[in-house]
Design an enzyme around this catalytic site. Sequence first.
Site, PDB file in Angstrom:
ATOM      1  N   HIS A  43       0.852  -1.183   0.000  1.00 41.93           N
ATOM      2  CA  HIS A  43       0.000   0.000   0.000  1.00 41.93           C
ATOM      3  C   HIS A  43       0.895   1.242   0.000  1.00 41.93           C
ATOM      4  CE1 HIS A  43      -3.391   2.576   0.527  1.00 41.93           C
ATOM      5  NE2 HIS A  43      -2.991   3.005   1.713  1.00 41.93           N
ATOM      6  N   HIS A  55      -2.795   9.168   1.006  1.00 42.09           N
ATOM      7  CA  HIS A  55      -2.805   7.943   0.204  1.00 42.09           C
ATOM      8  C   HIS A  55      -4.197   7.698  -0.371  1.00 42.09           C
ATOM      9  CE1 HIS A  55      -4.081   5.681   4.032  1.00 42.09           C
ATOM     10  NE2 HIS A  55      -3.595   6.821   4.494  1.00 42.09           N
ATOM     11  N   CYS A 165      -3.426   2.741  -5.372  1.00 40.69           N
ATOM     12  CA  CYS A 165      -2.622   3.618  -4.522  1.00 40.69           C
ATOM     13  C   CYS A 165      -1.220   3.857  -5.073  1.00 40.69           C
ATOM     14  CB  CYS A 165      -2.539   3.053  -3.102  1.00 40.69           C
ATOM     15  SG  CYS A 165      -1.872   1.371  -3.030  1.00 40.69           S
TER      16      CYS A 165
END
Length: 204
Positions: A43, A55, A165
Amino acid sequence: MVMTIINKILTILMQLMWKVVRPEDLQLGDHVYRYGLYGLYSHHGIYIGDGYVIHFTPTQRRKNTFPSIFKSSYKPSPCSTCGYQKSIDCGVVKTCINCFRQDGKKLRSLHRYEYGWPLLRSKFARRGTCTTLLDTKWPHQVVDEANELHVDNAFGDYNLINNNCEHFATYCRTDNRASEQAAFFSGCKRILKEAKGWIMKKLL
């Protein structure tokens, strides 16, 4: 004195081997990531200073996200530091470092994403850790880009393959939407599809 030197050497070795970075060593505009789901994916986000990361998370209109068997039943209450609540906040979010690092009930290590890697070397690197793209922006430009996208929540619908992401973080750094791990998974999917077609053809 000796222990201080040893700790510094260990920190340097750890950063070289795993790109692990301590929260206090983050620099403005860093592209950071942490692993999730037992290391199967990473991530990504942009460090904007003062202990905060921007994010991109799954949007309300969820498409091509992980199958429900991978989804955790763990539902945390709002963070006492930044107010982030995973079950409510979505899209481009601004959270404290610990919320970014959170994977279920665990806090994962932070890693710094690498730019400008040679093509051949990047082929053998773990997907989602580096790119051949060059980061030509100044740190304040990266942070400004991330902040603008956060304020307007303007990065579109989340899509695991086409708009995730990693796409977000690389866009903030380079103005290019790119995701090495998405390209890898897409390639695997294509190979499996071709293999299935070949097997079905042999069976008919």
